[in-house]
Motif scaffolding. Sequence first.
Motif, mmCIF file in Angstrom:
data_model
loop_
_atom_site.group_PDB
_atom_site.id
_atom_site.type_symbol
_atom_site.label_atom_id
_atom_site.label_comp_id
_atom_site.label_asym_id
_atom_site.label_seq_id
_atom_site.Cartn_x
_atom_site.Cartn_y
_atom_site.Cartn_z
ATOM 1 N N MET A 1 -47.278 -19.947 0.029
ATOM 2 C CA MET A 1 -47.830 -21.046 0.804
ATOM 3 C C MET A 1 -49.317 -20.790 1.028
ATOM 4 O O MET A 1 -49.711 -19.709 1.441
ATOM 5 C CB MET A 1 -47.090 -21.145 2.131
ATOM 6 C CG MET A 1 -47.490 -22.304 2.957
ATOM 7 S SD MET A 1 -46.353 -22.415 4.358
ATOM 8 C CE MET A 1 -47.194 -23.607 5.297
ATOM 9 N N SER A 2 -50.131 -21.775 0.766
ATOM 10 C CA SER A 2 -51.568 -21.590 0.910
ATOM 11 C C SER A 2 -52.032 -22.019 2.303
ATOM 12 O O SER A 2 -51.470 -22.931 2.914
ATOM 13 C CB SER A 2 -52.312 -22.400 -0.151
ATOM 14 O OG SER A 2 -52.081 -23.773 0.052
ATOM 15 N N LYS A 3 -53.051 -21.320 2.775
ATOM 16 C CA LYS A 3 -53.651 -21.665 4.052
ATOM 17 C C LYS A 3 -54.618 -22.822 3.841
ATOM 18 O O LYS A 3 -55.306 -22.883 2.838
ATOM 19 C CB LYS A 3 -54.442 -20.468 4.598
ATOM 20 C CG LYS A 3 -53.616 -19.522 5.407
ATOM 21 C CD LYS A 3 -54.331 -18.278 5.821
ATOM 22 C CE LYS A 3 -55.629 -18.421 6.508
ATOM 23 N NZ LYS A 3 -56.131 -17.159 7.055
ATOM 24 N N LYS A 4 -54.689 -23.720 4.812
ATOM 25 C CA LYS A 4 -55.626 -24.828 4.746
ATOM 26 C C LYS A 4 -56.466 -24.846 6.011
ATOM 27 O O LYS A 4 -55.990 -24.495 7.088
ATOM 28 C CB LYS A 4 -54.898 -26.151 4.582
ATOM 29 C CG LYS A 4 -54.196 -26.268 3.248
ATOM 30 C CD LYS A 4 -53.639 -27.642 3.049
ATOM 31 C CE LYS A 4 -52.977 -27.723 1.698
ATOM 32 N NZ LYS A 4 -52.511 -29.068 1.401
ATOM 33 N N LEU A 5 -57.692 -25.254 5.848
ATOM 34 C CA LEU A 5 -58.622 -25.347 6.967
ATOM 35 C C LEU A 5 -58.514 -26.726 7.600
ATOM 36 O O LEU A 5 -58.608 -27.743 6.917
ATOM 37 C CB LEU A 5 -60.053 -25.098 6.479
ATOM 38 C CG LEU A 5 -61.164 -25.208 7.516
ATOM 39 C CD1 LEU A 5 -60.974 -24.161 8.619
ATOM 40 C CD2 LEU A 5 -62.514 -25.020 6.844
ATOM 41 N N TYR A 6 -58.279 -26.741 8.905
ATOM 42 C CA TYR A 6 -58.210 -27.975 9.672
ATOM 43 C C TYR A 6 -59.089 -27.859 10.902
ATOM 44 O O TYR A 6 -59.340 -26.747 11.396
ATOM 45 C CB TYR A 6 -56.777 -28.248 10.156
ATOM 46 C CG TYR A 6 -55.807 -28.577 9.064
ATOM 47 C CD1 TYR A 6 -55.780 -29.851 8.507
ATOM 48 C CD2 TYR A 6 -54.906 -27.638 8.598
ATOM 49 C CE1 TYR A 6 -54.883 -30.172 7.507
ATOM 50 C CE2 TYR A 6 -54.005 -27.945 7.595
ATOM 51 C CZ TYR A 6 -54.000 -29.215 7.045
ATOM 52 O OH TYR A 6 -53.115 -29.526 6.049
ATOM 53 N N ARG A 7 -59.534 -28.995 11.443
ATOM 54 C CA ARG A 7 -60.195 -28.988 12.742
ATOM 55 C C ARG A 7 -59.109 -28.774 13.793
ATOM 56 O O ARG A 7 -58.018 -29.314 13.693
ATOM 57 C CB ARG A 7 -60.916 -30.312 12.991
ATOM 58 C CG ARG A 7 -62.128 -30.467 12.099
ATOM 59 C CD ARG A 7 -62.929 -31.713 12.411
ATOM 60 N NE ARG A 7 -62.175 -32.887 12.009
ATOM 61 C CZ ARG A 7 -62.107 -34.006 12.730
ATOM 62 N NH1 ARG A 7 -62.723 -34.119 13.876
ATOM 63 N NH2 ARG A 7 -61.390 -35.025 12.302
ATOM 64 N N SER A 8 -59.412 -27.989 14.784
ATOM 65 C CA SER A 8 -58.413 -27.589 15.774
ATOM 66 C C SER A 8 -58.111 -28.705 16.773
ATOM 67 O O SER A 8 -58.996 -29.442 17.194
ATOM 68 C CB SER A 8 -58.900 -26.362 16.528
ATOM 69 O OG SER A 8 -57.968 -25.977 17.506
ATOM 70 N N ASN A 9 -56.838 -28.786 17.158
ATOM 71 C CA ASN A 9 -56.413 -29.687 18.233
ATOM 72 C C ASN A 9 -56.414 -28.983 19.584
ATOM 73 O O ASN A 9 -56.345 -29.638 20.617
ATOM 74 C CB ASN A 9 -55.001 -30.212 17.960
ATOM 75 C CG ASN A 9 -54.988 -31.323 16.956
ATOM 76 O OD1 ASN A 9 -55.947 -32.073 16.847
ATOM 77 N ND2 ASN A 9 -53.925 -31.417 16.199
#
Length: 67
Positions: free
Chosen positions: A1-9
């Motif tokens: 499973m690859s990590k993805k960059l998201y803006r934090s909630n």
Amino acid sequence: MSKKLYRSNQNYMLAGVLGGIAEYFRLDPTIVRLVYAVFWIFTAGIAPTAIYIAAAMIIPKSDVYNR
């Protein structure tokens, strides 16, 4: 499973970009914000502001509230 960059909630002050970077690298968000602030001061704020705005428009918002 690859990590993805998201803006934090959860770790956000403006758009969640720095909180998302901190979550991605498993760092304390305060440290990331301090590094950004030092970078902002030493470059007169133009480049870091432009990078932050671009990142806020490009990085998707996380739809997960508990990571």
